[in-house]
Design an enzyme around this catalytic site. Structure first.
Site, PDB file in Angstrom:
ATOM      1  N   ASN A 162      20.015  21.994  30.590  1.00 31.18           N
ATOM      2  CA  ASN A 162      18.797  21.933  29.769  1.00 31.18           C
ATOM      3  C   ASN A 162      18.963  21.054  28.538  1.00 31.18           C
ATOM      4  OD1 ASN A 162      17.773  23.748  31.555  1.00 31.18           O
ATOM      5  ND2 ASN A 162      17.322  25.360  30.063  1.00 31.18           N
ATOM      6  N   LYS A 163      20.172  20.726  28.164  1.00 36.35           N
ATOM      7  CA  LYS A 163      20.407  19.974  26.932  1.00 36.35           C
ATOM      8  C   LYS A 163      20.078  18.487  27.131  1.00 36.35           C
ATOM      9  CE  LYS A 163      21.424  23.812  25.113  1.00 36.35           C
ATOM     10  NZ  LYS A 163      22.511  24.662  25.396  1.00 36.35           N
TER      11      LYS A 163
END
Ligand SMILES: *Cc1c(COP(=O)(O)O)cnc(C)c1O
Length: 383
Positions: A186-187
């Site tokens: 998700n980063k």
């Protein structure tokens, strides 16, 4: 409008190019798949990105925080001040090393830890501060390090979400004390799972290497010693190759995110949702890497709860997330004495925030679609 026919828009999706996929296949064929040459290259690329500071890569951004605390000498009897508005990893690692988390509430505007409250929370037992740059927005870094210097505290920056964020033109990670990044999918930059620690000197880097793999030091052909209690936190070369393929694009990734967020502001400002009381993030196009775009819901003015709002988005083919419920309200934390009402801003934020889709392969058309849905839901369910 038949929105059913539009493809589902997730709230996040990593962008992995074909060259990286090919590179991963090459690593798999090479015969060396765990920590090795790719990891070394990834660390070198990260070190260059952070102005030449020593960097060590790990298998998660949780491992990096925990090891950062150990390197800073944090342990039983120590207090560490942090924010209740974060992923629970931020404070779980404090318990993990035997220390005690002390929360300071957030500033409801920035959603980051309130540095005035940090100063008030300092006691003779305080050893360190873990600030979090929520959604990639840094805190006032000058003030943070003034406080740390004045009280002789270590800082382990939880910059998990802040790769490419800056403060007064300087990259987060290129200055400061120990800085921790996560490369969860998700980063803004991913290595599937992974993380990196930016350290102050070679002495810390040596310790960081030991903590990463059982506390082991090897010398010559056959020498081996274990002099600290390390764990098993090394990054595989497959993961490192993914990270290398990502770091080549990080500036473009972040520029695209900024562009999409500009579109969010343009389409939401003055619309039905904002008129009803939907809260927007600080419009920072200077420092933030725009890891997330989070709104807050005026639940007292909606005939829906947050789950109902998210369901309405889903019915329109739009994914959303919650980042994050206030940490101190989790059972583990309540069992250790934390109670509702202690950190009202974090509680309110945690109960009302919704993360809208934001990832590099989205288009401004997708942003328009999300904003139209948000405005429509507010019109339909506002009271
Ligand atoms: C993602 C994240 C972490 C943990 O990183 P992992 O790689 O998932 O272990 C810690 N803190 C914050 C603020 C994060 O967003």
């Amino acid at each position: 409008m038949s929105q059913e026919s539009l493809p589902f828009l997730p709230f996040v999706k990593p962008e992995i190019d074909e060259e990286t996929i090919q590179g991963v296949a090459d690593v798999l064929r090479s015969g060396w798949i765990t920590t090795g040459p790719q990891n070394q290259k990834f660390e070198a690329a990260l070190s260059e990105y952070f102005g030449g500071r020593p960097v060590r890569a790990y298998n998660s951004g949780t491992a990096t925080l925990e090891i950062g605390l150990r390197i800073a000498g944090v342990g039983p009897g120590d207090e560490v001040i942090t924010t209740p508005a974060s992923w629970v990893a931020t404070s779980n690692v404090i318990y993990e090393v035997g220390a005690t988390p002390v929360f300071a509430d957030i500033d409801p505007v920035t959603r980051n830890i309130d540095l005035d409250l940090v100063e008030k929370a300092i006691t003779p037992r305080t050893k360190a501060i873990i600030p979090v740059y929520l959604a990639g927005l840094p805190v006032d870094m000058d003030r943070l390090y003034e406080i740390a210097r004045a009280h002789q505290l270590r800082v382990i920056e939880d910059a998990a979400q802040a790769i490419g964020s800056t403060w007064k033109g300087k990259r987060i990670g290129a200055f400061g004390d120990i800085v921790s990044f996560s490369f969860h999918p998700n980063k803004n930059l991913t290595s599937i799972e992974g993380g990196a620690l930016v350290l102050n000197n070679e002495e810390e880097a040596t310790l960081a290497t030991k903590y990463r793999l059982q506390g082991i030091t090897r010398t010559g052909f056959d020498g081996m010693d274990c002099d600290v209690l390390g764990g098993k936190y090394n990054l595989t070369d497959v993961a490192a190759r993914v990270g290398l393929g990502q770091i080549a694009h990080i500036e473009r990734f972040n520029a695209q995110r900024r562009q999409l967020v500009r579109a969010y502001f343009e389409r939401l400002e003055g619309g039905a949702a904002v008129k009803l009381g939907i809260g927007l993030p600080v419009a920072d196009f200077e420092n933030s890497n725009w890891h997330m775009f989070q709104i807050t819901l005026p639940l007292e003015r909606l005939k829906l709860d947050r789950a109902g709002f998210m369901e309405q988005l889903k019915l329109r083919g739009i994914g959303s997330g919650v980042h994050y419920p206030a940490i101190h309200l989790f059972t583990l934390y309540r069992e250790r004495g934390f109670k509702p009402g202690m950190f009202p801003h974090a509680e309110r934020f945690g109960a009302t925030t919704v993360t809208l889709p934001l990832f590099t392969q989205m288009t401004e058309g997708d942003v328009a679609r999300v904003c139209a849905a948000v405005n429509e839901i507010c019109e339909q369910y506002g009271k």
